[in-house]
Design a protein around this motif. Structure first.
Motif, PDB file in Angstrom:
ATOM      1  N   LEU A   1       1.035  -1.100   0.028  1.00 59.70           N
ATOM      2  CA  LEU A   1       0.098  -0.039   0.048  1.00 59.70           C
ATOM      3  C   LEU A   1       1.008   1.293   0.004  1.00 59.70           C
ATOM      4  O   LEU A   1       0.722   2.195  -0.673  1.00 59.70           O
TER       5      LEU A   1
ATOM      6  N   ALA B   1       0.771   4.195  -3.021  1.00 61.65           N
ATOM      7  CA  ALA B   1       0.223   5.561  -2.724  1.00 61.65           C
ATOM      8  C   ALA B   1       1.393   6.603  -3.312  1.00 61.65           C
ATOM      9  O   ALA B   1       1.397   7.616  -3.967  1.00 61.65           O
TER      10      ALA B   1
ATOM     11  N   GLU C   1      -9.784   2.656  -6.570  1.00 60.47           N
ATOM     12  CA  GLU C   1     -10.504   3.419  -5.855  1.00 60.47           C
ATOM     13  C   GLU C   1      -9.273   4.585  -5.497  1.00 60.47           C
ATOM     14  O   GLU C   1      -9.512   5.569  -5.368  1.00 60.47           O
ATOM     15  N   LEU C   2      -8.157   4.064  -5.297  1.00 50.78           N
ATOM     16  CA  LEU C   2      -6.837   4.802  -4.822  1.00 50.78           C
ATOM     17  C   LEU C   2      -6.578   6.151  -5.917  1.00 50.78           C
ATOM     18  O   LEU C   2      -6.778   7.002  -5.919  1.00 50.78           O
ATOM     19  N   CYS C   3      -6.567   5.267  -7.306  1.00 53.41           N
ATOM     20  CA  CYS C   3      -6.353   6.245  -8.377  1.00 53.41           C
ATOM     21  C   CYS C   3      -7.469   7.217  -8.513  1.00 53.41           C
ATOM     22  O   CYS C   3      -7.033   8.205  -9.008  1.00 53.41           O
TER      23      CYS C   3
ATOM     24  N   ARG D   1      -9.433  -1.839  -4.805  1.00 48.63           N
ATOM     25  CA  ARG D   1      -8.764  -0.911  -4.016  1.00 48.63           C
ATOM     26  C   ARG D   1      -7.574  -0.001  -4.877  1.00 48.63           C
ATOM     27  O   ARG D   1      -7.662   1.147  -4.555  1.00 48.63           O
TER      28      ARG D   1
END
Ligand code: KMH
Ligand code: ZN
Length: 294
Positions: free
Chosen positions: A229, A233, A270-272, A267
């Motif tokens: 993770l 990020a 979503e982060l992108c 996930r």
């Protein structure tokens, strides 16, 4: 060592100033390291692979990094199985299909070269030898050159895998000596956090990015295990693309195993999206990588 003047291993670098508006999500669903006994949810059969590929594409991935297994779920480079896997994923999805030429640490170099016979869109090309836990992942210079030349001949786009800062220097040497790969684009992937390679830290990743030669057109990153993770990020924040998947990480959160690769892809998507760089389509990925339509 040849007598001719060696190419420079340092020089201009290419830290990108303008990140791509969309994010390439690569997923590596299986790898060669985990066993089916230890991880029963690991996709190892052709049916499981195709199902995983479809679900991960639906979740936002555009590229599959593929290792395959034999009937006993052991890593294999069997030509027939490789070809069948490439064809099945191509039939059932629009994903860019990348075959691993790294295989397992036990695969001989000459057999790893035969992977290109299965006519994938892309292949991994690791830019140097690295300690790999208790083992050694062997990628001597002549092997790198041979694989690069073969990928040009076969019109397969290599993705340069960088496990260490020395691999960035070796990539520069390779491109200086051999020129651009098939398709004219240079996409690299930092694999961080392998025991023996560069650590899965933001500082190490940024050091690698800062050393990339100017001919690199895009880069992505993955973190092994608990680096998964934070590295995702950091890569997003720095304008890079993402690789996720059970080859790299089996833990979704503290005390909770990954049940399916599409959880990791969802996930990442979503982060992108939160970072205003939503997942890239498969068509855009083909363009980014210079992959030919087969
Ligand atoms: N399984 C590792 C020894 C690649 O796919 O090219 C090598 C690896 C890299 O996974
Ligand atoms: Zn791999």
């Amino acid at each position: 060592m040849s007598q001719s003047r060696p190419p420079p291993l340092t020089g201009p670098t290419s830290t990108p100033t303008r990140p791509s508006a969309h994010t390439l999500i690569t997923f590596a669903p299986t790898g060669a390291e985990s066993t089916k006994v230890d991880v029963p949810q690991l996709p190892t059969t052709l049916e499981e692979l195709v199902d995983t590929a479809r679900r991960c594409e639906a979740a936002g991935a555009a590229l599959i990094h593929l290792h395959i297994r034999d009937a006993e779920h052991r890593p294999t480079l069997d030509a027939g199985r490789l070809r069948a896997s490439v064809e099945a994923v191509r039939e059932q999805t629009d994903l860019v299909v990348q075959l691993s030429t790294g295989g397992s640490v036990h695969d001989p170099l000459d057999q790893r070269l035969t992977v290109l016979d299965a006519a994938p869109d892309s292949c991994s090309l690791t830019c140097g030898t690295t300690n790999f836990g208790d083992d050694v992942f062997l990628n001597p210079w002549p092997f790198m050159v041979q694989l690069f030349r073969q990928s040009v001949e076969r019109e397969v786009v290599p993705e340069f895998e960088l496990f260490d800062l020395g691999h960035v220097a070796a990539l520069r040497r390779l491109l200086d000596q051999e020129g651009l790969p098939f398709g004219g684009k240079v996409h690299v992937d930092f694999v961080t956090g392998v025991p023996g390679g560069m650590p899965g830290t933001v500082a190490a990743l940024m050091a690698g990015v800062a050393l990339l030669p100017p001919s690199v057109t895009s880069w992505s990153a993955t973190g092994i295990g608990r680096a998964h993770l934070p590295i995702a990020a950091a890569a997003l924040a720095a304008g890079g693309h993402l690789r996720v998947g059970m080859e790299d990480n089996l833990v979704y959160a503290r005390g909770r195993a990954v049940e399916h690769n599409d959880e990791l892809v969802s996930r990442a998507a979503e982060l992108c999206t939160l970072m205003q760089r939503p997942p890239m389509t498969t068509a855009a990925a083909r363009e980014l990588l210079g992959v030919k339509r087969r």
